[in-house]
Design an enzyme around this catalytic site. Structure first.
Site, PDB file in Angstrom:
ATOM      1  N   HIS A  39       0.842  -1.211   0.000  1.00  0.00           N
ATOM      2  CA  HIS A  39       0.000   0.000   0.000  1.00  0.00           C
ATOM      3  C   HIS A  39       0.873   1.254   0.000  1.00  0.00           C
ATOM      4  O   HIS A  39       0.558   2.244  -0.676  1.00  0.00           O
ATOM      5  CB  HIS A  39      -0.884   0.039   1.253  1.00  0.00           C
ATOM      6  CG  HIS A  39      -1.876  -1.079   1.361  1.00  0.00           C
ATOM      7  ND1 HIS A  39      -1.802  -2.054   2.331  1.00  0.00           N
ATOM      8  CD2 HIS A  39      -2.966  -1.379   0.609  1.00  0.00           C
ATOM      9  CE1 HIS A  39      -2.810  -2.894   2.186  1.00  0.00           C
ATOM     10  NE2 HIS A  39      -3.525  -2.512   1.148  1.00  0.00           N
ATOM     11  N   GLN A  63     -17.831  -7.660  -0.566  1.00  0.00           N
ATOM     12  CA  GLN A  63     -16.890  -8.480  -1.343  1.00  0.00           C
ATOM     13  C   GLN A  63     -16.446  -9.732  -0.587  1.00  0.00           C
ATOM     14  O   GLN A  63     -15.591 -10.472  -1.063  1.00  0.00           O
ATOM     15  CB  GLN A  63     -15.688  -7.654  -1.813  1.00  0.00           C
ATOM     16  CG  GLN A  63     -14.723  -7.209  -0.725  1.00  0.00           C
ATOM     17  CD  GLN A  63     -13.691  -6.231  -1.255  1.00  0.00           C
ATOM     18  OE1 GLN A  63     -13.977  -5.068  -1.528  1.00  0.00           O
ATOM     19  NE2 GLN A  63     -12.453  -6.688  -1.429  1.00  0.00           N
ATOM     20  N   VAL A 178       4.704  -5.629  -4.616  1.00  0.00           N
ATOM     21  CA  VAL A 178       5.817  -5.456  -3.669  1.00  0.00           C
ATOM     22  C   VAL A 178       5.950  -6.763  -2.892  1.00  0.00           C
ATOM     23  O   VAL A 178       4.958  -7.327  -2.433  1.00  0.00           O
ATOM     24  CB  VAL A 178       5.553  -4.273  -2.716  1.00  0.00           C
ATOM     25  CG1 VAL A 178       6.685  -4.133  -1.702  1.00  0.00           C
ATOM     26  CG2 VAL A 178       5.402  -2.984  -3.514  1.00  0.00           C
ATOM     27  N   SER A 187       0.733  -8.847   1.558  1.00  0.00           N
ATOM     28  CA  SER A 187      -0.726  -8.958   1.656  1.00  0.00           C
ATOM     29  C   SER A 187      -1.133  -8.728   3.096  1.00  0.00           C
ATOM     30  O   SER A 187      -0.428  -9.157   4.017  1.00  0.00           O
ATOM     31  CB  SER A 187      -1.172 -10.357   1.215  1.00  0.00           C
ATOM     32  OG  SER A 187      -2.511 -10.596   1.625  1.00  0.00           O
ATOM     33  N   SER A 188      -2.284  -8.091   3.278  1.00  0.00           N
ATOM     34  CA  SER A 188      -2.791  -7.901   4.643  1.00  0.00           C
ATOM     35  C   SER A 188      -3.081  -9.248   5.297  1.00  0.00           C
ATOM     36  O   SER A 188      -3.113  -9.359   6.518  1.00  0.00           O
ATOM     37  CB  SER A 188      -4.071  -7.069   4.627  1.00  0.00           C
ATOM     38  OG  SER A 188      -3.804  -5.819   4.022  1.00  0.00           O
ATOM     39  N   ARG A 189      -3.321 -10.288   4.487  1.00  0.00           N
ATOM     40  CA  ARG A 189      -3.658 -11.603   5.043  1.00  0.00           C
ATOM     41  C   ARG A 189      -2.420 -12.392   5.474  1.00  0.00           C
ATOM     42  O   ARG A 189      -2.564 -13.442   6.106  1.00  0.00           O
ATOM     43  CB  ARG A 189      -4.479 -12.406   4.036  1.00  0.00           C
ATOM     44  CG  ARG A 189      -5.889 -11.839   3.839  1.00  0.00           C
ATOM     45  CD  ARG A 189      -6.785 -12.763   3.035  1.00  0.00           C
ATOM     46  NE  ARG A 189      -8.186 -12.370   3.141  1.00  0.00           N
ATOM     47  CZ  ARG A 189      -8.833 -11.629   2.244  1.00  0.00           C
ATOM     48  NH1 ARG A 189      -8.206 -11.181   1.170  1.00  0.00           N
ATOM     49  NH2 ARG A 189     -10.101 -11.338   2.416  1.00  0.00           N
TER      50      ARG A 189
HETATM   51  O1  PAF Z   1      -7.849  -4.462  -3.021  1.00  0.00           O
HETATM   52  C1  PAF Z   1      -8.527  -4.138  -2.034  1.00  0.00           C
HETATM   53  O2  PAF Z   1      -8.025  -3.902  -0.928  1.00  0.00           O
HETATM   54  C2  PAF Z   1     -10.045  -4.047  -2.175  1.00  0.00           C
HETATM   55  O3  PAF Z   1     -10.533  -5.033  -3.014  1.00  0.00           O
HETATM   56  C3  PAF Z   1     -10.510  -2.658  -2.603  1.00  0.00           C
HETATM   57  C4  PAF Z   1     -10.028  -2.314  -3.995  1.00  0.00           C
HETATM   58  C5  PAF Z   1     -10.042  -1.613  -1.612  1.00  0.00           C
HETATM   59  C6  PAF Z   1     -12.056  -2.621  -2.637  1.00  0.00           C
HETATM   60  O4  PAF Z   1     -12.596  -2.884  -1.383  1.00  0.00           O
END
Ligand code: PAF
Length: 283
Positions: A39, A63, A178, A187-189
């Site tokens: 990010h 989502q 990255v 990844s956040s996960r």
């Molecule tokens: O990639 C993400 O973190 C999400 O899918 C997004 C684009 C912020 C939409 O919620």
């Protein structure tokens, strides 16, 4: 200066109106928070290309499938604010689900064909939720440029297609993946991985790199390439393959021979954590 934090749409619009009135171009980095170096690279690019950087932090319920990790998705908001502050973000948009969806929401964006393959095949409704929330964010922020990571290659393709098909007046900037020093895509996960799973996880990038070398060495047969990749992943502890796909970059159509602009994408459960990664090939 610490970033402004807007939790309502009028507050967000007022801050953006002020920036635009001062002649600044607005960059938007949409996120679900739990910010990491991936990010931050998007924010850095937004800083370089626009005068007013907005980061949205919103864990978007539409989502997530019913059996997915919505409730336990990491939400380290104070740390995210601190990272945004250090990175020179001007405005954080942090709405509640009620602010984004009200109580009687009925309008969704569908991107036919592209939304039901690869990640969409096992995450029904996921891309409908992503496209809907991103279009809403575009309408709220009205950015000049929006910044997304190539790690979510299918997401980047779908959103670019949505922008084109619906004439959304925003420029899409898709930025490189990255990686950790051992190759694992940020990844956040990744925080869900225990120590042993974390040791196994870099195999995902190693198999993608091995596939690239095999193509460079002349292998074109997709079945053979997927077979080798599957065997390498299966030989690693904690791994359960969701999919490995070799597809056309623009249509996501599966290929039998590697040619043209090719996306090699995979999703693998490492323990209980589903990770994705990809590479692009031009052959
Ligand atoms: O990639 C993400 O973190 C999400 O899918 C997004 C684009 C912020 C939409 O919620």
């Amino acid at each position: 200066m610490p970033p402004l934090i807007a939790t309502t749409i009028p507050d967000c619009r007022a801050a953006i109106h002020t920036a635009k009135s001062a002649g600044q171009r607005v960059g938007l980095v949409p996120t679900m928070g739990a910010l990491h170096a991936g990010h931050l690279s998007l924010i850095e690019r937004a800083r370089a290309e626009t005068g007013f950087v907005v980061v949205s932090i919103f864990v978007n319920p539409t989502q997530f499938g019913p059996k997915e990790d919505l409730s336990r998705y990491p939400r380290p908001f104070e740390r995210d604010v601190e990272l945004c502050s250090q990175a020179g973000v001007d405005l954080i948009l942090n709405p509640t689900p009620e602010t984004m969806y009200g109580y009687d929401f009925k309008t969704y964006v569908e991107i036919h064909d592209l939304q039901n393959v690869l990640c969409g095949a096992s995450r029904s409704g996921h891309f409908r939720g992503v496209a809907t929330v991103v279009l809403k964010l575009f309408n709220i922020v009205q950015p000049d440029i929006a910044f997304f990571g190539q790690k979510d290659a299918q997401q980047a393709l779908l959103l670019s297609r949505m922008v084109r098909d619906l004439n959304v007046p925003v420029e899409m900037a898709i930025c490189p993946i990255v990686r950790e020093p051992d190759g694992l895509a940020m990844s956040s996960r990744n925080v869900y991985l225990n120590a042993s799973e974390r040791t196994s996880a870099p195999v995902l990038f190693r198999v993608l790199s091995a596939l690239r070398y095999a193509v460079v060495a002349g292998e074109r047969d997709v079945a053979a390439l997927i077979g080798q990749t599957t065997a390498l992943i299966a030989a690693t502890p904690h791994m359960r393959i969701d999919y490995i796909a070799v597809v056309d970059c623009d249509t996501l159509t599966p290929l039998t021979l590697v040619h043209g602009n090719v996306l090699v994408a995979l999703a693998v459960f490492v323990g209980a954590t589903r990770l994705i990664d990809n590479i692009m090939l031009v052959v």
